[in-house]
Design an enzyme around this catalytic site. Structure first.
Site, mmCIF file in Angstrom:
data_model
loop_
_atom_site.group_PDB
_atom_site.id
_atom_site.type_symbol
_atom_site.label_atom_id
_atom_site.label_comp_id
_atom_site.label_asym_id
_atom_site.label_seq_id
_atom_site.Cartn_x
_atom_site.Cartn_y
_atom_site.Cartn_z
ATOM 1 N N ARG A 89 -2.878 21.630 -14.868
ATOM 2 C CA ARG A 89 -2.080 20.662 -15.305
ATOM 3 C C ARG A 89 -2.184 19.978 -16.477
ATOM 4 O O ARG A 89 -0.975 19.459 -17.308
ATOM 5 C CB ARG A 89 -1.906 19.681 -14.299
ATOM 6 C CG ARG A 89 -0.957 18.524 -14.349
ATOM 7 C CD ARG A 89 -0.441 17.550 -13.137
ATOM 8 N NE ARG A 89 0.429 16.652 -13.694
ATOM 9 C CZ ARG A 89 1.146 15.656 -12.794
ATOM 10 N NH1 ARG A 89 0.940 15.798 -11.469
ATOM 11 N NH2 ARG A 89 1.881 14.990 -13.112
ATOM 12 N N ASN A 94 -0.172 18.418 -21.422
ATOM 13 C CA ASN A 94 -0.550 17.547 -22.222
ATOM 14 C C ASN A 94 -0.316 18.156 -23.945
ATOM 15 O O ASN A 94 -0.926 17.383 -24.705
ATOM 16 C CB ASN A 94 -1.803 16.850 -22.088
ATOM 17 C CG ASN A 94 -1.557 15.800 -20.582
ATOM 18 O OD1 ASN A 94 -0.678 15.095 -20.642
ATOM 19 N ND2 ASN A 94 -2.820 16.160 -19.668
ATOM 20 N N LYS A 97 7.600 22.474 -14.682
ATOM 21 C CA LYS A 97 6.615 21.331 -14.417
ATOM 22 C C LYS A 97 6.221 21.323 -13.018
ATOM 23 O O LYS A 97 4.899 21.333 -12.505
ATOM 24 C CB LYS A 97 7.192 20.008 -14.794
ATOM 25 C CG LYS A 97 6.250 18.848 -14.604
ATOM 26 C CD LYS A 97 6.591 17.653 -15.212
ATOM 27 C CE LYS A 97 5.328 16.535 -15.163
ATOM 28 N NZ LYS A 97 5.258 15.414 -15.981
ATOM 29 N N HIS A 145 -0.231 15.626 -26.814
ATOM 30 C CA HIS A 145 -0.125 14.559 -26.290
ATOM 31 C C HIS A 145 -1.567 13.588 -26.770
ATOM 32 O O HIS A 145 -1.415 12.449 -27.054
ATOM 33 C CB HIS A 145 -0.171 14.101 -24.960
ATOM 34 C CG HIS A 145 1.288 14.531 -24.171
ATOM 35 N ND1 HIS A 145 2.014 15.655 -24.315
ATOM 36 C CD2 HIS A 145 2.177 13.688 -23.655
ATOM 37 C CE1 HIS A 145 3.271 15.583 -24.059
ATOM 38 N NE2 HIS A 145 3.065 14.471 -23.180
ATOM 39 N N ARG A 169 0.622 -1.413 -0.046
ATOM 40 C CA ARG A 169 0.069 0.064 -0.027
ATOM 41 C C ARG A 169 0.823 1.349 0.016
ATOM 42 O O ARG A 169 0.351 2.273 0.498
ATOM 43 C CB ARG A 169 -0.922 -0.163 1.362
ATOM 44 C CG ARG A 169 -1.946 -1.045 0.952
ATOM 45 C CD ARG A 169 -3.133 -0.908 2.153
ATOM 46 N NE ARG A 169 -4.142 -1.908 2.174
ATOM 47 C CZ ARG A 169 -4.059 -3.252 2.628
ATOM 48 N NH1 ARG A 169 -3.223 -3.545 3.466
ATOM 49 N NH2 ARG A 169 -5.195 -4.031 2.246
ATOM 50 N N HIS A 180 -0.379 10.417 -28.661
ATOM 51 C CA HIS A 180 -0.882 9.150 -28.030
ATOM 52 C C HIS A 180 -1.694 8.322 -28.970
ATOM 53 O O HIS A 180 -1.482 7.071 -29.360
ATOM 54 C CB HIS A 180 -1.754 9.346 -26.594
ATOM 55 C CG HIS A 180 -1.045 9.761 -25.413
ATOM 56 N ND1 HIS A 180 -1.606 10.076 -24.478
ATOM 57 C CD2 HIS A 180 0.242 9.792 -25.412
ATOM 58 C CE1 HIS A 180 -0.578 10.229 -23.577
ATOM 59 N NE2 HIS A 180 0.547 10.088 -24.130
ATOM 60 N N HIS A 228 7.759 7.937 -28.241
ATOM 61 C CA HIS A 228 6.787 8.785 -27.476
ATOM 62 C C HIS A 228 7.287 10.395 -27.877
ATOM 63 O O HIS A 228 6.306 11.093 -28.297
ATOM 64 C CB HIS A 228 6.920 8.594 -26.039
ATOM 65 C CG HIS A 228 5.916 9.665 -25.155
ATOM 66 N ND1 HIS A 228 4.666 9.606 -25.413
ATOM 67 C CD2 HIS A 228 6.416 10.742 -24.455
ATOM 68 C CE1 HIS A 228 4.379 10.661 -24.851
ATOM 69 N NE2 HIS A 228 5.151 11.086 -24.221
ATOM 70 N N GLU A 249 -4.292 16.840 -11.802
ATOM 71 C CA GLU A 249 -4.762 17.239 -13.148
ATOM 72 C C GLU A 249 -6.319 17.365 -13.137
ATOM 73 O O GLU A 249 -6.973 16.880 -13.997
ATOM 74 C CB GLU A 249 -4.383 16.152 -14.277
ATOM 75 C CG GLU A 249 -4.220 16.566 -15.747
ATOM 76 C CD GLU A 249 -3.723 15.585 -16.660
ATOM 77 O OE1 GLU A 249 -4.525 15.213 -17.614
ATOM 78 O OE2 GLU A 249 -2.537 15.314 -16.483
ATOM 79 N N GLU A 297 9.784 17.379 -25.389
ATOM 80 C CA GLU A 297 9.207 17.860 -24.064
ATOM 81 C C GLU A 297 9.915 18.967 -23.809
ATOM 82 O O GLU A 297 9.096 19.825 -23.007
ATOM 83 C CB GLU A 297 9.323 16.717 -23.160
ATOM 84 C CG GLU A 297 8.599 15.421 -23.280
ATOM 85 C CD GLU A 297 7.221 15.431 -23.223
ATOM 86 O OE1 GLU A 297 6.705 16.443 -22.825
ATOM 87 O OE2 GLU A 297 6.385 14.262 -23.555
ATOM 88 N N LYS A 302 2.997 11.067 -11.855
ATOM 89 C CA LYS A 302 2.015 10.152 -12.821
ATOM 90 C C LYS A 302 2.825 8.665 -12.743
ATOM 91 O O LYS A 302 3.959 8.813 -13.420
ATOM 92 C CB LYS A 302 1.932 10.807 -13.811
ATOM 93 C CG LYS A 302 0.865 11.594 -14.094
ATOM 94 C CD LYS A 302 0.461 12.288 -15.411
ATOM 95 C CE LYS A 302 -0.668 13.240 -15.337
ATOM 96 N NZ LYS A 302 -0.621 13.767 -16.974
#
Length: 378
Positions: A249, A253, A235, A256, A130, A260, A275, A245, A194, A152
């Site tokens: 935030r 993206n 960032k 993206h 956990r 993606h 990527h 997000e 990026e 993330k």
């Protein structure tokens, strides 16, 4: 590679998140000195080093020598390189090996590698017992300026990229700029996409600096450290405002949603598209789409694409070997994007260089028409 001296101490960028705040250290020799750093910050902890076969062969020995020298018990867990590693089967393997190594909840999972390893190891750290300690040691430019910062984590499924995961912040990020010297030109370029993104979002001065100084970023030294630090500060500021997000935030993206979809359309085949290349094409598409909608000047779309082209990045669908299928395939992939809310499409669009914004409820008909035009350019 040599350890940093007092004269070239790491640049420190804080990520402010209350009692979960942490530092990003950027500099040389951080892999070799990691044992000392971890022993000082986390005394008595054991470390599970998660890496891929490629990165591990280059960097794991130096890291482990430092861990051993600091008296830190450690276990290496190796996964295959590539985007296909971000899947349930590999997550299960990593979790099982962490437990088999008798790592306790207070011990540390250390991600040594690029974004794939960071996402996978971070997700494992979030769910084993956990929640274990977590350190990011990014070895790619893309990971140093983006995926290692902000918490993330996750894996891909047949339905799309990063659809299963958790927000789980590291306790420390060690970005060793020496590691970037081992990257291929293609990998470094992919990470540079990026870096450019931060200028395109809300820092036109930084984008202008990159247009003048990108060669220095590629060569290394102060320009490279500066570009990484500016990116990390940008960032970190966004993450501090919007950790999970729910607000701005999402600006991170930029490119993206299109990118993606392109990765999905190529089956995450890194020989065809990695990527950062998908992000580069996606950002160029976001600006072209913005220009088509009358939101930004066509000159701005041309300017940003020209810079990406200058550094060797792709900006058109025609630059993807083997194609990306038809418009239905791309629209299906876009429909699975995490930024879709109640079926409404969300894109990051732009009013100019450094003037990106979140566009919610974008008309799918307009997106389809734009992609149809993009495919016709091949």
């Amino acid at each position: 590679m040599t350890a940093a001296t007092a004269d070239d101490a790491p640049t420190q960028v804080p990520v402010i998140l209350g009692d979960r705040s942490y530092d990003i250290l950027i500099g040389t020799g951080l892999i070799e000195s990691a044992g000392e750093t971890i022993a000082a910050r986390y005394p008595g902890r054991a470390v599970a080093v998660v890496t891929d076969a490629h990165v591990g062969a280059i960097h794991a020995e130096a890291l482990e020598a430092g861990l051993a020298g600091a008296g830190i018990r450690h276990q290496r867990i190796t996964v295959p390189p590539g985007e296909a590693t971000k899947r349930f089967a590999m997550l299960e393997q990593v979790v099982d090996e962490i437990l088999a190594a008798r790592m306790e909840r207070g011990d540390i999972v250390l991600a040594l590698g690029g974004g794939v390893v960071g996402d996978l190891a971070g997700f494992a750290a979030a769910i084993v017992r956990r929640g274990m300690g977590f350190i990011q040691m990014p070895t790619s430019l893309l990971a140093q300026v983006d995926s290692s910062v902000g918490g993330k984590t996750g894996i891909n499924t047949r339905h799309g990229k990063n659809l299963v995961g958790a927000f789980y912040q590291p306790g420390l990020v060690l970005a060793d700029t020496d590691a970037l010297d081992t990257l291929s030109t293609r990998e470094f370029r992919a990470g540079y996409a990026e870096v450019a993104k931060y200028g395109l979002i809300d820092d036109p001065a930084f984008f202008g600096w990159l247009e003048q100084n990108w060669r220095g970023v590629f060569q290394g030294g102060r320009d490279r450290v500066h570009a990484i630090a500016v990116s990390c500060r940008a960032k970190a500021a966004v993450v501090a405002r919007d950790e999970t997000e729910t607000g701005d935030r999402a600006l991170l993206n930029l490119g993206h949603t299109f990118g993606h979809a392109l990765e999905s359309a190529t089956g995450y085949d890194g020989s065809r598209l990695v990527h950062g290349e998908g992000v580069a094409i996606g950002m160029a598409q976001a600006f072209r789409f913005s220009a088509k909608l009358g939101l930004c000047a066509a000159d701005d779309a041309a300017r940003m694409a020209a810079h990406l082209t200058t550094v060797g990045l792709p900006t058109e669908l025609a630059h993807i070997p083997g194609g990306v299928g038809d418009v239905d395939r791309l629209m299906t992939a876009i429909g699975q994007d995490k930024k879709v809310s109640r079926g409404a499409l969300t894109f990051i669009l732009a009013r100019g260089i450094g003037q990106s914004f979140i566009a919610r409820d974008v008309d799918p008909v307009a997106v389809r028409a734009f992609l149809t035009e993009e495919l016709a350019r091949i």
